[in-house]
Design an enzyme around this catalytic site. Sequence first.
Site, short mmCIF file in Angstrom:
data_model
loop_
_atom_site.label_atom_id
_atom_site.label_comp_id
_atom_site.label_asym_id
_atom_site.label_seq_id
_atom_site.Cartn_x
_atom_site.Cartn_y
_atom_site.Cartn_z
N ARG A 1 -20.09 -57.33 -0.79
CA ARG A 1 -20.97 -58.35 -1.35
C ARG A 1 -20.27 -59.22 -2.37
O ARG A 1 -20.42 -60.42 -2.41
CB ARG A 1 -22.19 -57.70 -2.02
CG ARG A 1 -23.26 -57.31 -1.07
CD ARG A 1 -24.21 -56.34 -1.68
NE ARG A 1 -23.55 -55.07 -1.96
CZ ARG A 1 -24.17 -53.98 -2.37
NH1 ARG A 1 -25.45 -54.00 -2.59
NH2 ARG A 1 -23.50 -52.86 -2.58
N HIS B 1 -28.76 -54.75 4.51
CA HIS B 1 -28.26 -53.70 5.42
C HIS B 1 -28.51 -54.12 6.87
O HIS B 1 -27.64 -53.96 7.73
CB HIS B 1 -29.00 -52.38 5.18
CG HIS B 1 -28.76 -51.74 3.85
ND1 HIS B 1 -29.77 -51.33 3.03
CD2 HIS B 1 -27.60 -51.42 3.21
CE1 HIS B 1 -29.26 -50.77 1.94
NE2 HIS B 1 -27.95 -50.82 2.02
N SER C 1 -30.41 -52.07 -2.70
CA SER C 1 -31.59 -51.19 -2.79
C SER C 1 -32.03 -51.08 -4.25
O SER C 1 -33.23 -51.01 -4.53
CB SER C 1 -31.25 -49.80 -2.25
OG SER C 1 -30.78 -49.88 -0.93
N LYS D 1 -26.91 -37.78 -6.63
CA LYS D 1 -27.84 -38.87 -6.95
C LYS D 1 -29.27 -38.39 -6.78
O LYS D 1 -29.53 -37.48 -5.99
CB LYS D 1 -27.61 -40.04 -5.98
CG LYS D 1 -26.41 -40.91 -6.29
CD LYS D 1 -26.44 -42.14 -5.41
CE LYS D 1 -25.19 -42.98 -5.54
NZ LYS D 1 -25.19 -44.12 -4.61
#
Length: 164
Positions: free
Chosen positions: A90, A17, A128, A41
């Site tokens: 990514r 990040h 994460s 979440k």
Amino acid sequence: MRKAIYPGSFDPVTYGHLDLLRRASSMVDELVVGVLKNSAKTPLFSVEERVKMLEEVTKDMKNVTVMSFEGMTIDFADKVGAHIMVRGLRAVSDFEYELQIAQTNRIVNPRVDTMFLVTSQEYSYLSSSILKEIARYGGPLDRFAPECVIEKVKAKFSIKENEI
Ligand code: ADP
């Protein structure tokens, strides 16, 4: 003035990040990191904790601010007056989802455009979730996030200083 948002969960913020943040912040006048309070979440850190960690690790970046938000990201962009939304790519697996979201956002609000930055090779594996997975098993975390973040992760998992 070029103003952008960089939205995400940041649960917690990683070097991936931060790399993206540094690069994006050099392209705009103002960058607002938007920390999503997502009721669907169950995050490891509360939104307040995530904002605090981000503030700590971005304190040397003069044009970066951190805010939390709820609801649609595109509305958050509007609220802060940003015309650019920064997202990271990514892998190919990110692309399909991100493309769909970016196209939908253009339909909902054509005033905001998505800017994708390709992850640096050294962080393309990093998320994460990966950080939390390693933490759960007491593995070394120093390659994943700054020290102040690692301390908070260790505290969450009740990992003692000499265990990692
Ligand atoms: P979200 O749940 O919205 O994907 P994340 O906190 O996982 O939230 O990610 C926020 C943004 O940061 C996303 O655009 C994601 O692609 C990007 N990102 C996450 N990890 C990395 C990394 N290692 N390198 C570059 N960008 C990343």
